[in-house]
Design an enzyme around this catalytic site. Structure first.
Site, PDB file in Angstrom:
ATOM      1  N   ASN A  57       0.825  -1.205   0.000  1.00  0.00           N
ATOM      2  CA  ASN A  57       0.000   0.000   0.000  1.00  0.00           C
ATOM      3  C   ASN A  57       0.860   1.256   0.000  1.00  0.00           C
ATOM      4  OD1 ASN A  57      -1.981   1.983   0.323  1.00  0.00           O
ATOM      5  ND2 ASN A  57      -3.189   0.758   1.722  1.00  0.00           N
ATOM      6  N   ASP A  58       1.519   1.529   1.123  1.00  0.00           N
ATOM      7  CA  ASP A  58       2.263   2.783   1.254  1.00  0.00           C
ATOM      8  C   ASP A  58       3.389   2.913   0.234  1.00  0.00           C
ATOM      9  OD1 ASP A  58       0.663   3.451   3.412  1.00  0.00           O
ATOM     10  OD2 ASP A  58       1.993   2.484   4.853  1.00  0.00           O
ATOM     11  N   VAL A  59       3.986   1.792  -0.180  1.00  0.00           N
ATOM     12  CA  VAL A  59       5.142   1.863  -1.079  1.00  0.00           C
ATOM     13  C   VAL A  59       4.742   2.232  -2.505  1.00  0.00           C
ATOM     14  CG1 VAL A  59       6.495   0.253   0.289  1.00  0.00           C
ATOM     15  CG2 VAL A  59       5.064  -0.623  -1.553  1.00  0.00           C
ATOM     16  N   ALA A 116       0.956   3.641   7.272  1.00  0.00           N
ATOM     17  CA  ALA A 116       0.972   5.100   7.407  1.00  0.00           C
ATOM     18  C   ALA A 116      -0.377   5.646   7.848  1.00  0.00           C
ATOM     19  CB  ALA A 116       1.385   5.748   6.089  1.00  0.00           C
TER      20      ALA A 116
END
Length: 457
Positions: free
Chosen positions: A383-385, A424
């Site tokens: 997700n965050d990457v 995050a």
């Protein structure tokens, strides 16, 4: 006095640790490097029995057996997703052990002891205690025994500062008037600092803190090796300290932030954890058959693995899908972000477990230029990457973090259980992009259905 033969064996063990670290630098030599390091450690433990007149040998052997049993059972039973917790726990035990040894050494030290030796002992007690307490807190955060959000209270900066000043003052006292009671007080302050240091750190940054605490433990062991006059501990601790420091800096750079910001950012009101998502915006979803058609007719596909893939233990099914696509003439690579998962190399190890050829694993800097020419990006549990907010939203907690440029591909397929955000704690705008298709469900089940649909095309 250590006899010459024992010193030579210790030197050979130290060289073994260097070779082990060198072997661990590459996937093809990592297993051999690990075995060399383990063998050197075993030999170093056995050697003292050959030249020292030890007391309480049965207790020592029982302790070694108990520790070995715990290590073997822990390493064999731990899930891949729980590897960071195990690393944190083992690292904390190492720091705590070094602190205890230093406390025992204080009992035999007096005013005639060299000041540098006393300073090294005080350093070992403090930093070992910090590493132990901090590692326990990181373990609790990763194991969901406590909230992964930053824990900040009004007096935390003051408490941390007072504890730090008190520690420095007590360390000076230990050097001036060495004694076990003073050393115990120093250890208690170290434990307090370790807890206060890690409490304000958000869940997304815990792996970086684990690496930093690992470096602390290495420095502690090196200082203990100096105090004990043991070259193996000195070399091994220095290697761990140096490697942990470099790894911490590299991970922080991969997150686009500094180590002080990671440790103390929450005290200024910042955090790597957002406020969460309450978004009810519509997204485009599809079934396995539709995604199979999208992949089946693609010429270029990039797979982005993440922590969700590890949780679902779906790496073997994913590899089968990639193999089927390869047989159809599709070019497929895995895009590896430096901090995908919960620790560096997490995805590499996970995919190696599924016998994925290493040349299919491409690092972020090498593959980002490929995304604009990619037909489909398959994001599995990440997700965050791949969150464009890292580039576009200065208010986002991940702003400045280098990401995989999945948003530049022609089509994106996300495999997720739900619309919940990643570590995050913020929405990923890529999920709401018109070119993004969601495939909801457990990654292992979804990939199994996708594999069956691909084979039926």
């Amino acid at each position: 006095m250590i006899p010459t033969w024992a010193q030579l064996v210790y030197l050979a063990c130290a060289i073994g640790f260097v070779l082990a670290l060198k072997g661990l630098a590459g996937p093809r030599t990592a297993r051999a490097g690990n075995l060399v390091g383990a063998a050197a450690a075993v030999i170093a433990v056995v050697v003292p029995f050959g030249y020292l007149d030890l007391d309480h040998v049965p207790l020592i052997l029982a302790a070694i057996a108990l520790g070995s049993l715990g290590g073997v059972l822990g390493a064999r039973r731990v899930q891949m997703t729980q590897m960071p917790q195990m690393v944190a726990l083992f690292n904390g035990v190492g720091g705590g052990a070094a602190a205890l040894v230093a406390l025992l050494e204080l009992e035999h030290m007096g005013a005639s002891t060299a000041e540098f030796d006393l300073a090294a002992t005080a350093f070992t007690v403090v930093v070992g205690s910090v590493s132990f307490a901090g590692s326990v807190v990181t373990f609790a955060k990763l194991q969901d025994l406590m909230t992964s959000r930053p824990i900040v209270f009004g007096g935390l900066p003051v408490a941390f500062g007072v504890a730090l000043l008190a520690t420095i003052g007590l360390a000076v006292w230990v050097v001036a008037e060495p004694g076990v009671p003073t050393g115990v007080g120093l250890a208690v302050l170290g434990l307090l600092i370790g807890v206060l240091l890690v409490l304000p750190v958000g869940g997304a940054d815990v792996p970086i803190v684990i690496s930093l605490l690992n470096a602390f433990t290495g420095l502690t062991v090196a200082a203990g090796g100096y105090v004990l006059g043991n070259v193996v501990l000195l070399v091994a601790g220095t290697l761990v300290g140096a490697a942990g420091t470099f790894l911490t800096l590299l991970m922080a750079r991969a997150m686009g932030r500094s180590v002080p910001n990671i440790l103390f950012g929450a005290l200024r009101g910042g955090s790597t954890l957002g406020a969460g998502s309450a978004s009810d915006r519509p997204v485009r979803s599809a079934g396995p058959e539709d995604v199979a058609i999208l992949l089946g007719y693609a010429e270029r596909v990039i797979v982005v693995p993440g922590y969700g893939l590890a949780v679902a233990q779906a790496q073997h099914t994913l590899r089968e899908i990639v193999d089927v696509l390869g047989e159809r003439g599709t070019r497929v690579d895995y895009a590896i972000h430096p901090v995908a998962g919960r620790m560096p190399g997490h995805m590499n190890v996970l995919l190696a477990e599924a016998q994925v050829p290493y040349d299919q694993l491409v690092e972020m800097d090498d593959i980002n230029g490929e995304f604009p020419h990619t037909d489909v990006v398959l994001v599995v549990g990440a997700n965050d990457v791949v969150n464009p907010a890292a580039r576009t939203d200065p208010a986002a907690p991940i702003y400045g973090m280098p990401i995989l440029a999945a948003d530049q591909a022609r089509q994106v397929v996300f495999l997720k259980r739900s619309m919940r955000p990643g570590f995050a704690g913020i929405d990923n705008e890529l999920l709401f992009d018109p070119k993004t298709t969601m495939l909801f469900g457990d990654a292992k089940e979804s990939l199994a259905k996708l594999l069956a649909a691909l084979k039926g095309l």
